[in-house]
Design a protein around this motif. Structure first.
Motif, mmCIF file in Angstrom:
data_model
loop_
_atom_site.group_PDB
_atom_site.id
_atom_site.type_symbol
_atom_site.label_atom_id
_atom_site.label_comp_id
_atom_site.label_asym_id
_atom_site.label_seq_id
_atom_site.Cartn_x
_atom_site.Cartn_y
_atom_site.Cartn_z
ATOM 1 N N UNK A 60 0.992 -1.257 0.112
ATOM 2 C CA UNK A 60 0.024 0.016 0.263
ATOM 3 C C UNK A 60 0.945 1.441 0.110
ATOM 4 N N UNK A 61 2.032 1.201 0.523
ATOM 5 C CA UNK A 61 2.915 2.423 0.718
ATOM 6 C C UNK A 61 3.816 2.449 -0.688
ATOM 7 N N UNK A 62 3.591 1.486 -1.436
ATOM 8 C CA UNK A 62 4.619 1.436 -2.712
ATOM 9 C C UNK A 62 3.738 2.047 -3.735
ATOM 10 N N UNK A 63 4.659 2.832 -4.576
ATOM 11 C CA UNK A 63 3.956 3.558 -5.976
ATOM 12 C C UNK A 63 4.552 2.728 -6.927
ATOM 13 N N UNK A 64 4.207 1.384 -7.306
ATOM 14 C CA UNK A 64 4.917 0.600 -8.278
ATOM 15 C C UNK A 64 3.822 -0.229 -9.087
ATOM 16 N N UNK A 65 4.181 -0.485 -10.250
ATOM 17 C CA UNK A 65 3.367 -1.431 -11.116
ATOM 18 C C UNK A 65 3.977 -2.915 -11.162
ATOM 19 N N UNK A 66 3.328 -3.725 -10.834
ATOM 20 C CA UNK A 66 3.915 -5.301 -10.496
ATOM 21 C C UNK A 66 3.309 -6.109 -11.541
ATOM 22 N N UNK A 67 4.014 -6.744 -12.537
ATOM 23 C CA UNK A 67 3.519 -7.681 -13.465
ATOM 24 C C UNK A 67 4.016 -8.997 -13.120
ATOM 25 N N UNK A 68 3.141 -9.832 -13.031
ATOM 26 C CA UNK A 68 3.293 -11.326 -12.563
ATOM 27 C C UNK A 68 3.531 -12.051 -13.963
#
Length: 84
Positions: A60-68
């Motif tokens: 919730x604290x991170x401003x990232x995009x995660x691609x699995x």
């Protein structure tokens, strides 16, 4: 990023025997650094699952995009990509 890495299912009953830690709790690590050795044969021999779960505990604290990357993975296979 904070990660919780759970190795195996119900392996706590093995009292740590099939695991050899390579870092200390709380130690900062870098990409590609081994965290622990896991004796997959020993875990399978007692009928336990070798599934590994990785949880981002501060997502919730991170401003990232995660691609699995879907599917089963072997050591050093890409499982996910982060974009900051």
């Amino acid at each position: 990023m904070e990660l919780l890495i759970h190795l195996g299912i119900d392996t706590v009953e093995l009292e740590g025997a099939p695991f050899t830690p390579q870092v200390k709790v709380g130690e900062q690590v870098t990409a590609g650094q081994p965290l622990t050795l896991m004796d997959l044969a020993a875990i399978k021999a007692v009928g336990k699952s070798t599934t590994i779960m990785v949880v981002i505990t501060n997502s919730k604290e991170l401003k990232v995009e995660l691609t699995l990357e879907a599917g089963d993975k072997k050591s050093r296979d890409l499982a996910a990509q982060l974009k900051l």
